[in-house]
Design a protein around this motif. Structure first.
Motif, PDB file in Angstrom:
ATOM      1  N   HIS A 260     -24.144  17.009 -39.290  1.00 35.88           N
ATOM      2  CA  HIS A 260     -24.495  17.524 -38.659  1.00 35.88           C
ATOM      3  C   HIS A 260     -23.451  16.712 -37.321  1.00 35.88           C
ATOM      4  O   HIS A 260     -23.228  17.931 -35.980  1.00 35.88           O
TER       5      HIS A 260
ATOM      6  N   VAL B 203     -21.281  19.361 -34.623  1.00 35.88           N
ATOM      7  CA  VAL B 203     -21.436  19.030 -33.408  1.00 35.88           C
ATOM      8  C   VAL B 203     -20.245  18.711 -32.687  1.00 35.88           C
ATOM      9  O   VAL B 203     -19.869  19.599 -31.350  1.00 35.88           O
TER      10      VAL B 203
ATOM     11  N   GLU C  28     -30.582  20.746 -27.376  1.00 37.74           N
ATOM     12  CA  GLU C  28     -30.796  20.159 -28.747  1.00 37.74           C
ATOM     13  C   GLU C  28     -29.178  19.339 -29.672  1.00 37.74           C
ATOM     14  O   GLU C  28     -29.396  18.404 -30.224  1.00 37.74           O
ATOM     15  N   ARG C  29     -28.448  19.680 -28.850  1.00 37.97           N
ATOM     16  CA  ARG C  29     -26.657  19.607 -28.825  1.00 37.97           C
ATOM     17  C   ARG C  29     -26.733  18.100 -27.745  1.00 37.97           C
ATOM     18  O   ARG C  29     -26.080  17.334 -28.613  1.00 37.97           O
TER      19      ARG C  29
END
Length: 435
Positions: A239, A243, A375-376
């Motif tokens: 993940h 990103v 979220e990121r």
């Protein structure tokens, strides 16, 4: 029976009323306080190698090139660990991450006291302590703040950013004095002992999220946050890379990573790693030089907390431009001011270093969040922080090489100052949001 994981466990139930009262002090502030201590330890113990360089070289007969390689590895590993730590935090949790990191620092310091070859310094301080301190660095603090605070985010980020300065304020003069009195190995024992004392505090107080103790974040529910924990540690790492792949070509990321690369170059890379040796070259005692870094720490507490307050109110891009511009001027002045004694102009430059040392952190965190979302944003800041520490690692090696080639650090200070001025221009080009 009262659930120990709810606010009632903190004495929140009103006798006979059946109602619960909210604690006078929200637990978020206690969590932030312990996080401050973890960040303080991480920053202090990582930067302590700058104080130990000369004693290790003199005791073991190693060269500045040998020790600079270890510093460089430490800085780069410290930074590269951050984005993966940000993703893994979703999987293994804040508390367990902090406990494991403190254990690794403790073991790495103890093992370093029996080193016999330069590669062991690179493995222990560069690798083991680099990974451990990088896992509980500013990204760790940013994630804690994003989870526990809705109101006062900028202010709390500023307070936690000041942990870097406070680590220097408390530990570098102490470690320098310990080295003078008892040798560098005694300083390593002090670091290990401090980690051991902090371990039970972290285990008792830190919790991953407010919901773990039946609370909402300070300031209310954050509707932007969507928590989706990766199912495995491998998925967490994937993940983090995903990103990066999504954001790496955007103007916002390139400018944020580029300016923070320069931030690392002009702080941890040259000042933390080479200021004491550079001052030593000019006849200044190591304890005096470490004391000047402590002065940097005093002013940075004010500057970073103030930066957090300003970030809640003003355009963070303009703040970054001002911070990098002032830092550039201070760096360019250093070669003319270093000497065996501390004169008032040098104190002015040291104060400037302090006021904007970590002042860049609150506006950079806020820009990551506003540009890439809640979220990121934490993982993006992890990669931006990695750029910071890569810049620091390159600077540590490059500054050592410049000193070895020319016999002094003048060219290294000038290069750092020029880069800071360029970063000031870059900050003004940052967009508020990704289009």
């Amino acid at each position: 029976m009262t659930d120990r994981g709810t606010p009632a466990a903190a004495g929140a139930e009103v006798a006979g009323s059946g109602r619960r009262r909210v604690p006078r002090v929200h637990r978020a502030w206690l969590v932030a306080g312990v996080t401050f201590l973890v960040l303080l330890a991480s920053a202090a113990f990582r930067s302590s190698l700058g104080v130990l360089l000369v004693p290790i070289e003199e005791d073991l007969g190693w060269s500045r090139t040998d020790t600079s390689i270890a510093v460089s590895i430490n800085l780069i590993v410290y930074g590269v660990a951050a984005p993966f730590a940000a993703a893994l935090l979703e999987r293994i949790g804040v508390r367990r991450t902090a406990v494991v990191a403190l254990l690794l620092i403790c073991l790495g310091c103890l093992a370093s006291t029996v080193m016999t070859a330069p590669w062991q310094l690179s493995v222990l301080w560069g690798g083991v302590i680099g990974v451990a301190t990088g896992s509980v660095a500013l990204v760790f603090g940013a994630i804690v703040v994003n989870r526990w605070f809705v109101a006062r985010r900028g202010l709390v980020l500023g307070i936690l950013g000041a942990a870097w300065a406070t680590g220097q304020l408390i530990f570098l003069p102490l470690l320098a004095a310990t080295v003078d009195a008892f040798g560098w190995r005694a300083a390593a024992y002090v670091i290990a002992g401090c980690c051991a004392v902090l371990l039970p505090v972290v285990a008792l107080v830190l919790r991953d999220r407010p919901s773990d103790v039946g609370l909402e974040p300070y300031g209310g529910v954050d509707d932007e946050v969507v928590v989706v924990a990766p199912p495995t540690a491998t998925a967490a790492v994937v993940h983090a890379v995903t990103v990066l792949r999504e954001v790496v070509a955007t103007r916002a990321f390139l400018l944020l990573a580029g300016t923070f690369f320069v931030c690392g170059w002009t702080t941890n890379g040259i000042i933390s790693s080479h200021f004491v040796p550079a001052a030593h070259d000019h006849g200044m005692a190591a304890t005096t030089a470490a004391g000047l870094l402590a002065v940097v720490g005093v002013f940075d507490i004010v500057g970073t907390i103030g930066s957090g307050w300003l970030t809640d109110r003003y355009d963070p891009r303009v703040l970054l431009a001002a911070y990098y511009g002032l830092r550039g001027l201070a760096l360019l002045a250093v070669p003319a001011l270093l000497g065996p004694s501390v004169e008032p102009p040098l104190l002015v430059v040291i104060a400037l270093f302090g006021l904007d040392w970590v002042a860049t952190v609150p506006p950079t965190v806020v820009l990551c969040r506003s540009a890439f979302g809640a979220e990121r944003g934490g993982i993006v800041f992890g990669w931006v922080f990695a750029a910071h520490m890569i810049g620091a690692g390159v600077a540590a090696a490059a500054s050592g090489a410049m000193r070895a080639a020319s016999g002094d650090y003048t060219s290294a200070w000038i290069l750092a100052g020029a880069l800071a001025v360029a970063a000031a221009v870059g900050a003004l080009l940052l967009p508020r949001r990704v289009s």
